[in-house]
Write a protein that holds these residues in place. Sequence first.
Motif, mmCIF file in Angstrom:
data_model
loop_
_atom_site.group_PDB
_atom_site.id
_atom_site.type_symbol
_atom_site.label_atom_id
_atom_site.label_comp_id
_atom_site.label_asym_id
_atom_site.label_seq_id
_atom_site.Cartn_x
_atom_site.Cartn_y
_atom_site.Cartn_z
ATOM 1 N N GLN A 286 0.826 -1.208 0.000
ATOM 2 C CA GLN A 286 0.000 0.000 0.000
ATOM 3 C C GLN A 286 0.862 1.262 0.000
ATOM 4 O O GLN A 286 0.560 2.228 -0.704
ATOM 5 C CB GLN A 286 -0.942 -0.001 1.214
ATOM 6 N N GLN A 287 1.927 1.244 0.769
ATOM 7 C CA GLN A 287 2.823 2.400 0.791
ATOM 8 C C GLN A 287 3.430 2.624 -0.596
ATOM 9 O O GLN A 287 3.487 3.752 -1.081
ATOM 10 C CB GLN A 287 3.916 2.207 1.830
ATOM 11 N N ARG A 288 3.842 1.554 -1.230
ATOM 12 C CA ARG A 288 4.406 1.655 -2.582
ATOM 13 C C ARG A 288 3.360 2.196 -3.562
ATOM 14 O O ARG A 288 3.651 3.062 -4.385
ATOM 15 C CB ARG A 288 4.909 0.286 -3.045
ATOM 16 N N HIS A 289 2.137 1.713 -3.448
ATOM 17 C CA HIS A 289 1.051 2.180 -4.314
ATOM 18 C C HIS A 289 0.839 3.695 -4.154
ATOM 19 O O HIS A 289 0.725 4.422 -5.150
ATOM 20 C CB HIS A 289 -0.242 1.426 -3.982
ATOM 21 N N ILE A 290 0.809 4.174 -2.920
ATOM 22 C CA ILE A 290 0.602 5.607 -2.672
ATOM 23 C C ILE A 290 1.796 6.413 -3.189
ATOM 24 O O ILE A 290 1.624 7.443 -3.840
ATOM 25 C CB ILE A 290 0.365 5.882 -1.173
ATOM 26 N N ARG A 291 3.000 5.955 -2.928
ATOM 27 C CA ARG A 291 4.198 6.664 -3.409
ATOM 28 C C ARG A 291 4.222 6.762 -4.934
ATOM 29 O O ARG A 291 4.590 7.786 -5.487
ATOM 30 C CB ARG A 291 5.471 5.978 -2.930
ATOM 31 N N ASN A 292 3.843 5.684 -5.619
ATOM 32 C CA ASN A 292 3.863 5.676 -7.087
ATOM 33 C C ASN A 292 2.745 6.501 -7.707
ATOM 34 O O ASN A 292 2.951 7.145 -8.737
ATOM 35 C CB ASN A 292 3.782 4.241 -7.617
#
Length: 120
Positions: A98-104
């Motif tokens: 989820q963190q990666r999704h938000i960052r991207n």
Amino acid sequence: MDDFVQKRRYYRLKYPRRAMPVVSIDNQLFHVSEISEKGIRIVMNSFASLYRGLTLTGTLSLGLDNKIKVKGRVLRFDDSEVILQLDQGPSFKDMVEQQRHIRNNYPAHFARLRSQTVTS
């Protein structure tokens, strides 16, 4: 030097308004503004039937292919949000994804959060 220091045992991920996942509880859908491995912050307009300590179960949707069973107790109320302390919920792997999704997809989101934390 890192301006933002996470002081909690479990990382809390705050979502931008447009990216909020949903949780289904008692056949009703609610937006989720924040998650961690042991907690969830649910946006509810009315929670007159809820009380501290009440156990709720539901399904958290973190994307098309990621449905997670959640179970937890009402810990507290904060304005229009209910905070659950989870016994069952997202894993560390779910949190990283989820963190990666938000960052991207929302690159300015974390910078905005850091600037709010520094000025608070």
